[in-house]
Structure formats: C-alpha cells, structure tokens
Design a protein around this motif. Structure first.
Motif, PDB file in Angstrom:
ATOM      1  N   UNK A 252      23.345  46.211  30.122  1.00 38.76           N
ATOM      2  CA  UNK A 252      23.075  44.900  30.315  1.00 38.76           C
ATOM      3  C   UNK A 252      24.657  45.014  31.346  1.00 38.76           C
ATOM      4  N   UNK A 253      24.770  45.534  32.751  1.00 31.22           N
ATOM      5  CA  UNK A 253      25.488  45.801  33.635  1.00 31.22           C
ATOM      6  C   UNK A 253      25.496  44.260  33.908  1.00 31.22           C
ATOM      7  N   UNK A 254      26.569  44.182  35.294  1.00 29.26           N
ATOM      8  CA  UNK A 254      26.558  42.511  35.807  1.00 29.26           C
ATOM      9  C   UNK A 254      26.863  42.694  37.009  1.00 29.26           C
ATOM     10  N   UNK A 255      27.115  44.374  37.412  1.00 22.41           N
ATOM     11  CA  UNK A 255      26.853  44.684  38.638  1.00 22.41           C
ATOM     12  C   UNK A 255      26.779  45.955  39.524  1.00 22.41           C
ATOM     13  N   UNK A 256      25.316  46.406  39.928  1.00 24.10           N
ATOM     14  CA  UNK A 256      25.317  47.433  40.027  1.00 24.10           C
ATOM     15  C   UNK A 256      26.459  48.418  40.942  1.00 24.10           C
ATOM     16  N   UNK A 257      26.678  47.746  41.495  1.00 28.53           N
ATOM     17  CA  UNK A 257      27.805  48.436  42.743  1.00 28.53           C
ATOM     18  C   UNK A 257      29.026  48.804  41.558  1.00 28.53           C
ATOM     19  N   UNK A 258      29.059  48.271  40.809  1.00 29.10           N
ATOM     20  CA  UNK A 258      30.942  48.257  39.958  1.00 29.10           C
ATOM     21  C   UNK A 258      30.673  49.678  38.958  1.00 29.10           C
ATOM     22  N   UNK A 259      29.277  49.473  37.887  1.00 27.00           N
ATOM     23  CA  UNK A 259      29.265  49.722  36.707  1.00 27.00           C
ATOM     24  C   UNK A 259      28.969  51.100  35.962  1.00 27.00           C
ATOM     25  N   UNK A 260      28.730  51.463  37.897  1.00 26.27           N
ATOM     26  CA  UNK A 260      28.132  53.672  37.662  1.00 26.27           C
ATOM     27  C   UNK A 260      29.019  54.177  38.629  1.00 26.27           C
ATOM     28  N   UNK A 365      25.464  43.816  50.013  1.00 26.46           N
ATOM     29  CA  UNK A 365      25.395  42.793  48.538  1.00 26.46           C
ATOM     30  C   UNK A 365      26.288  43.162  47.708  1.00 26.46           C
ATOM     31  N   UNK A 366      27.294  42.926  48.675  1.00 33.24           N
ATOM     32  CA  UNK A 366      28.644  43.547  48.382  1.00 33.24           C
ATOM     33  C   UNK A 366      30.000  41.845  48.412  1.00 33.24           C
ATOM     34  N   UNK A 367      30.913  41.516  48.079  1.00 32.21           N
ATOM     35  CA  UNK A 367      32.222  40.667  47.965  1.00 32.21           C
ATOM     36  C   UNK A 367      31.993  40.499  49.797  1.00 32.21           C
ATOM     37  N   UNK A 368      32.571  39.256  50.460  1.00 28.13           N
ATOM     38  CA  UNK A 368      32.894  39.396  51.579  1.00 28.13           C
ATOM     39  C   UNK A 368      34.441  40.032  51.074  1.00 28.13           C
ATOM     40  N   UNK A 369      35.052  39.627  51.072  1.00 27.71           N
ATOM     41  CA  UNK A 369      36.140  40.020  49.960  1.00 27.71           C
ATOM     42  C   UNK A 369      36.592  41.481  49.372  1.00 27.71           C
TER      43      UNK A 369
END
Length: 501
Positions: A252-260, A365-369
């Motif tokens: 159920x990952x909501x952020x593939x960049x931050x969850x692993x 795909x990352x947030x601008x900030x």
C-alpha cells in the motif's frame, strides 16, 4: 577519527548522538575528501604493520606519497594479496585487535570465512547512512517506528550490524523500537502482529527476495500490511524498478520514492552508500528511458544507484570496477572490492539529466520543494567476478561444481553448468542451474531432482551464507538439462562462463 587502535572516548559517541544529521553531513562537505584519504594512507603506513610490509614488497616509499596524484599510483589491495596474505592483527591499527570489540565474517569460495573486526565507533559512521534513510525517506524522527531486522543473525554482517546501527539511532533520540527476529518468518509475523499496531510505521530490513517472501507469506496468513504503513530497507542485490513497484502495491505504498531504500554494503567496508529519494527517482526515470540509461551506464541492464559520502567512503574506479578507501579496524586503502560499476558527480548527474530533457525535480516525480543531498553517485552492477547473489548470499561456481561432481551424477554430466538467478511470473526469485549432459546421454525424469538435491546439500555444507541467509523453501535450485554443446548455454569453441546475469 584518530587513535582508534585504543578504544574511543565517550565524547566521540556523545558527539554523534547530539549532532543533527544536517550538521554532520555539512561538516563532511566542508572537508576535502582527497586530503582525508591521503591522511588515512599516511596513518596506515605508519601504524599498520601489514600495510607497511605490503608497500615494501611493492617498493613504495610512503614518504613519496604527498599528493593525491601520487596516492592514485598506490597499488590496489585485494582479498587475496592483502587480507589473506597477512595475519589479522597485523592488518589492524597498532598491529593489535585490542581496538575492536565486535566481528563479522564473510564466506570465501571454499567456505573459509574472512573475519572483519571493527569497533562500535566505526558503526557510527555507517549509522549516518541509516539515519539518511530513516530521516530523509521515512521521516522516522517524526513518526514512532518499529524496525524489524530480517537479516540473518549471527556473525554474518547484515543482521547485527543493522541492529546496532538502528540502536544508535534510537539512542540519538529517534522514536524507534528495534526487533530482531532475523530471517525466521514465523517470528517476524509474531513481532509484527504484536508490536506494529502500536507504531505509526513499520520498517522491514532484509535481502530483497526474502522481504518479498515475508510480505507474500504474511498476506497469506492474514497480515494487513497496509495498516502498518510499511517501509522497506534492502541490501545485497540488484532489483528492477518493476519489482519495487510490485512490492509497493502489496504494502500500500503511497510514495515509491520514500517508502523503500536499498543500501550498498559489504562485510569489509560496511555500508558504502544508500539510495535516496533522488537516486530512486533518477533510476525510475532511467528505467523508462533505456537509451539514456545505456548512455549513462554503458550497459543495457540497470544497476543499483546510490549516493555516497566521499569523506566517509572514498571511491575510485579501476578498469570498470570499484575501489574504495575508508577507516575501519582493518582500514581499506585503495581496496579492490571487485564490484562492477562507476561514479557520477552530483553536478554531472544533473547535467546529464538536463541534456536528456529533465530540467527539474518535478519531471522526476519529486515535489518541487524537495531538497536533495548534494552527494555524488556510485552505481553497482554486482560483483565483477563469477559469483551470483541470491538472498544476499554470494553463490560461487566452485560450490556448485562440488555438487555436480558426485560419482553418480558424473555418469550423466560433463561438469559444465551455467548458474543464474531468475524470477517467476509472480516475482519470486529462484536459483537456476543449466547443466550439460554427456554426449549420447538422454534426459530422464529422475535426473533434475537428484542433481538439485546434491547441489543444495553441497551449498549448505560449503557456503555458510547460503545456509543462513536463504530460506529452506528456496534452497533447492531448479535444474534444466541441456544436450552436449547446446548452442544457448554451452556453445562449442567459446570460452565457457559459469554464471549469467
């Protein structure tokens, strides 16, 4: 760090525990890594008996090495010509083991282990890599976290080293509870059921195929992974971004960049680098743009891509393989770790991305900030020798040969084989061995199970990593039989390679 052949003072530990991650990394970025590694060389030449003898045998005068270009001319040290050539105490600062308080082992191709002593102080340097993952990716400084260590426990480097580094983070103030079921799935499930409901997130740390086994088997037993907000830390093997996405869906990952995040580590050097949200985003973009990936890495396959701190672990390249220097109880000075890979500077990576139409973080795909760490990249295809990594264990062709060279089997086989890892359609990894039949021998139904059992038994006997890392249900290899001089696996007139990736 200095005078580490005597035990470090409490002040050194207190500094780590009281200094924020941003400040630690900023201090390192203010230093010149080339000067740091040159200073390390001079200390080793003065304080490590084995290294002095190593230099003497190669006619190197340490007094002549006063610049980084001169350092680049130093001989490479390796496992055979250095680690196995000199007694263990002589490879330590002061020629003594008294500065070390723990030890890890790694298996050799004959099953003979190499011992890697270290002190807790050196774990603090590696703990910074864990802190990057837990803070930057998982926000574990803000969320109560259950860390479940799923690496094999014992003298092998993964389990206890990971546990100790997580304990350091807890002592630093992270709201972190560390559980150590090791690679026992029943214990992992018991820990998760009892403890995970009391935490905002649960981190599973282990070898990629085993973590997938845990997730799949846990779901089959009724574990609701999504409810536990899982995060995943991997080490030991290269995997595809499709595989990462598959696991992300199952937890159920909501952020593939931050969850692993994957760690690049070795028994000899500790954790050398770690995936970051930025490196994952770049790798996922490259997975969708194979031409760009081939241009960047020189191969069509996608390597592990991590960022590293050159003041902590200093990388160089040699003939397409990686060389590392770093402090430890057994220091590494231009140590050839036999991993195929390369280096890319932070600015060079951005220049490459911009040249290929990626002007900003948003396109990745990352947030601008999002604020990336200004650290260089190292990419790793895997070992450049003939080993195959399976559940974190290095599987050597020599081990497999013993399994095939049993008298009953040699009546059927030439002894030639190809060892590789493969995946089922469900994404489960397995060990595949293609074996060559003798001329005139026809395949029979009884052959593959007999060959598989023999190979498994010899791997269990010879390779302690295989025996302790690989789940029992994954230890039996899949065997395919091939006619003599089969064009796909055993072409005539071509030098045979015993592994395939």
């Amino acid at each position: 760090m200095s005078d580490l052949f005597s035990r470090p003072s409490d002040e050194y530990f207190e500094r780590f525990f009281s200094t924020p991650l941003d400040e630690l990394l900023a201090e390192h970025q203010a230093r010149e890594p080339e000067q740091k590694v040159l200073d390390l060389f001079q200390r080793c030449a003065a304080e490590i008996p084995a290294y002095r003898r190593f230099l003497e045998s190669r006619h190197v005068n340490p007094a002549d090495i006063v610049s980084y270009p001169a350092f680049r001319q130093l001989p490479l040290m390796g496992k055979v010509d250095y680690m196995q050539a000199y007694p263990l105490p002589e490879r330590c600062f002061g020629g003594s083991l008294r500065g070390a308080d723990r030890v890890a082992v790694s298996s050799g191709s004959t099953g003979q282990p190499t011992f890697w002593p270290r002190s807790a102080a050196y774990e603090l340097d590696v703990a910074v890599r864990f802190e990057q993952v837990f803070r930057d990716s998982f926000r574990a400084h803000q969320r109560s976290t259950l860390a479940v260590v799923c690496f094999a426990l014992g003298n092998w480097v993964g389990g206890l080293f990971t546990t100790s580094c997580c304990w350091h983070l807890a002592r630093k103030g992270y709201p972190l509870l560390v559980a150590t079921p090791g690679n026992n799935k029943a214990e992992i499930f018991r820990v998760v059921r009892e403890l995970a409901p009391h935490f905002e997130q649960t981190v599973l740390l282990g070898y990629p195929p085993f973590i997938k086994d845990v997730i799949d088997a846990g779901a089959a037993e009724g574990l609701d992974w999504v409810a536990y907000q899982p995060k995943l830390v991997f080490a030991g093997e290269v995997f595809s971004e499709e595989w990462r996405s598959l696991l992300g869906q199952r937890i159920g990952s909501t952020s593939v960049y931050h969850d692993s995040a994957s760690l690049y580590g070795t028994a000899d050097g500790g954790v050398l680098g770690n995936e970051t949200p930025l490196s994952i985003a770049i790798r996922r973009w490259l997975a969708k743009h194979p031409d760009a990936a081939r241009s960047l890495f020189g191969e069509s396959r996608l390597p592990t891509l991590v960022q590293y701190d050159p003041v902590s672990r200093f990388f160089e390249t040699h003939d397409g393989t990686l060389v590392v220097s770093g402090e430890n109880s057994v220091p590494l000075v231009r140590y050839h770790i036999a991993d195929k890979g390369g280096l890319i500077g932070f600015d060079d990576m951005w220049d490459f991305l911009k040249e290929h139409g990626v002007p900003s973080l948003v396109e990745l795909g990352l947030d601008a900030d999002f604020q990336p760490r200004n650290l260089p990249f190292v990419y790793v295809f895997g070992r450049a020798d003939f080993t195959v990594s399976y559940y974190g264990a290095n599987i050597f062709p020599e081990n497999v040969s013993v399994g095939l060279e049993q008298p009953a089997l040699m009546a059927w086989l030439t002894g030639k084989f190809v060892l590789e890892t493969a995946e089922t359609e469900a994404g489960d990894k397995y060990l595949h061995i293609a074996v060559e039949l003798l001329p005139g021998v026809e395949p029979a139904e009884a052959m593959p199970p007999a060959i598989a059992a023999s190979v498994r038994d010899q791997l269990l006997r010879l390779n302690s990593e295989f025996a302790n890392y690989t789940p029992a249900e994954r230890q039996l290899p899949r065997i395919t039989l091939h006619a003599f001089a089969d064009a796909e696996y055993f072409p005539a007139g071509v030098k045979h390679r015993y592994t395939r990736r």
